[in-house]
Design a protein around this motif. Structure first.
Motif, PDB file in Angstrom:
ATOM      1  N   GLY A  52      42.939  27.259  36.461  1.00 58.58           N
ATOM      2  CA  GLY A  52      44.322  27.721  36.554  1.00 58.58           C
ATOM      3  C   GLY A  52      44.445  28.734  37.676  1.00 58.58           C
ATOM      4  O   GLY A  52      43.565  29.581  37.840  1.00 58.58           O
ATOM      5  N   CYS A  53      45.525  28.626  38.444  1.00 57.67           N
ATOM      6  CA  CYS A  53      45.751  29.505  39.596  1.00 57.67           C
ATOM      7  C   CYS A  53      47.125  30.174  39.504  1.00 57.67           C
ATOM      8  O   CYS A  53      48.031  29.660  38.845  1.00 57.67           O
ATOM      9  CB  CYS A  53      45.700  28.697  40.888  1.00 57.67           C
TER      10      CYS A  53
ATOM     11  N   ARG B 120      40.276  35.816  34.161  1.00 53.84           N
ATOM     12  CA  ARG B 120      40.376  37.033  34.963  1.00 53.84           C
ATOM     13  C   ARG B 120      41.500  37.922  34.455  1.00 53.84           C
ATOM     14  O   ARG B 120      42.484  37.448  33.896  1.00 53.84           O
ATOM     15  CB  ARG B 120      40.615  36.679  36.423  1.00 53.84           C
ATOM     16  N   VAL B 121      41.347  39.202  34.680  1.00 57.03           N
ATOM     17  CA  VAL B 121      42.366  40.199  34.370  1.00 57.03           C
ATOM     18  C   VAL B 121      42.547  41.083  35.603  1.00 57.03           C
ATOM     19  O   VAL B 121      41.779  41.012  36.548  1.00 57.03           O
ATOM     20  CB  VAL B 121      41.978  41.062  33.140  1.00 57.03           C
ATOM     21  N   GLY B 122      43.579  41.886  35.559  1.00 51.68           N
ATOM     22  CA  GLY B 122      43.875  42.749  36.700  1.00 51.68           C
ATOM     23  C   GLY B 122      45.015  42.177  37.519  1.00 51.68           C
ATOM     24  O   GLY B 122      45.751  41.300  37.069  1.00 51.68           O
ATOM     25  N   ARG B 123      45.133  42.650  38.737  1.00 50.98           N
ATOM     26  CA  ARG B 123      46.205  42.198  39.639  1.00 50.98           C
ATOM     27  C   ARG B 123      45.723  40.987  40.425  1.00 50.98           C
ATOM     28  O   ARG B 123      44.729  41.060  41.149  1.00 50.98           O
ATOM     29  CB  ARG B 123      46.602  43.323  40.592  1.00 50.98           C
TER      30      ARG B 123
ATOM     31  N   PRO C 178      49.223  35.223  44.431  1.00 51.75           N
ATOM     32  CA  PRO C 178      49.418  33.773  44.496  1.00 51.75           C
ATOM     33  C   PRO C 178      48.237  33.087  45.194  1.00 51.75           C
ATOM     34  O   PRO C 178      47.726  33.575  46.205  1.00 51.75           O
ATOM     35  CB  PRO C 178      50.699  33.619  45.306  1.00 51.75           C
ATOM     36  N   GLY C 179      47.813  31.981  44.592  1.00 48.90           N
ATOM     37  CA  GLY C 179      46.687  31.227  45.128  1.00 48.90           C
ATOM     38  C   GLY C 179      45.352  31.617  44.528  1.00 48.90           C
ATOM     39  O   GLY C 179      44.389  30.857  44.616  1.00 48.90           O
ATOM     40  N   GLU C 180      45.276  32.791  43.907  1.00 51.35           N
ATOM     41  CA  GLU C 180      44.012  33.211  43.309  1.00 51.35           C
ATOM     42  C   GLU C 180      43.785  32.495  41.978  1.00 51.35           C
ATOM     43  O   GLU C 180      44.722  32.129  41.281  1.00 51.35           O
ATOM     44  CB  GLU C 180      43.980  34.725  43.099  1.00 51.35           C
ATOM     45  N   ARG C 181      42.518  32.308  41.641  1.00 56.39           N
ATOM     46  CA  ARG C 181      42.150  31.677  40.374  1.00 56.39           C
ATOM     47  C   ARG C 181      42.331  32.659  39.227  1.00 56.39           C
ATOM     48  O   ARG C 181      41.976  33.832  39.351  1.00 56.39           O
ATOM     49  CB  ARG C 181      40.708  31.194  40.422  1.00 56.39           C
ATOM     50  N   ILE C 182      42.858  32.147  38.109  1.00 59.63           N
ATOM     51  CA  ILE C 182      43.034  32.944  36.900  1.00 59.63           C
ATOM     52  C   ILE C 182      41.968  32.588  35.876  1.00 59.63           C
ATOM     53  O   ILE C 182      41.358  33.472  35.271  1.00 59.63           O
ATOM     54  CB  ILE C 182      44.420  32.700  36.244  1.00 59.63           C
TER      55      ILE C 182
END
Length: 103
Positions: free
Chosen positions: A37-38, A85-88, A91-95
């Motif tokens: 998921g991104c 992942r958590v934090g800030r 867009p485009g980054e993996r979650i």
């Protein structure tokens, strides 16, 4: 023997390395399936500049482990991995990475 791992982290992850580790040296694994998921950016409805994801340490991991245990019981999985992942995140980054190994 089925294995599972849950990690909640701020750092990004290497999809290929994680999938290889899930399978390991096992020769009884016939399939490894995964979902990544991104963070979306622009959509028709929204312009997303970033997401801020939080969690409750301990509770989050237990809830995900319970979901994995149910999936292992229902589908005979040989292994499962969830990295969230958590934090800030931009867009485009993996979650999230959800991966399973099965016969």
């Amino acid at each position: 023997m089925a294995t599972s791992r849950v990690r909640i982290q701020e750092a990004d992850f290497d999809i290929g390395a994680e999938l290889a580790a899930l399978q390991g040296e096992r020769t009884d694994v016939g399939a490894v399936a995964s979902f990544v998921g991104c963070v979306r950016g622009h959509t028709r409805e929204d312009d997303i500049s970033a997401l801020a994801l939080e969690h409750y340490p301990g509770m989050t991991e237990r809830a995900i482990e319970a979901m994995i245990a149910e999936a292992q019981a229902r589908f005979g999985l040989q292994g499962a991995l969830v990295i969230h992942r958590v934090g800030r995140l931009l867009p485009g980054e993996r979650i999230v990475l959800v991966a399973v190994a099965a016969p």
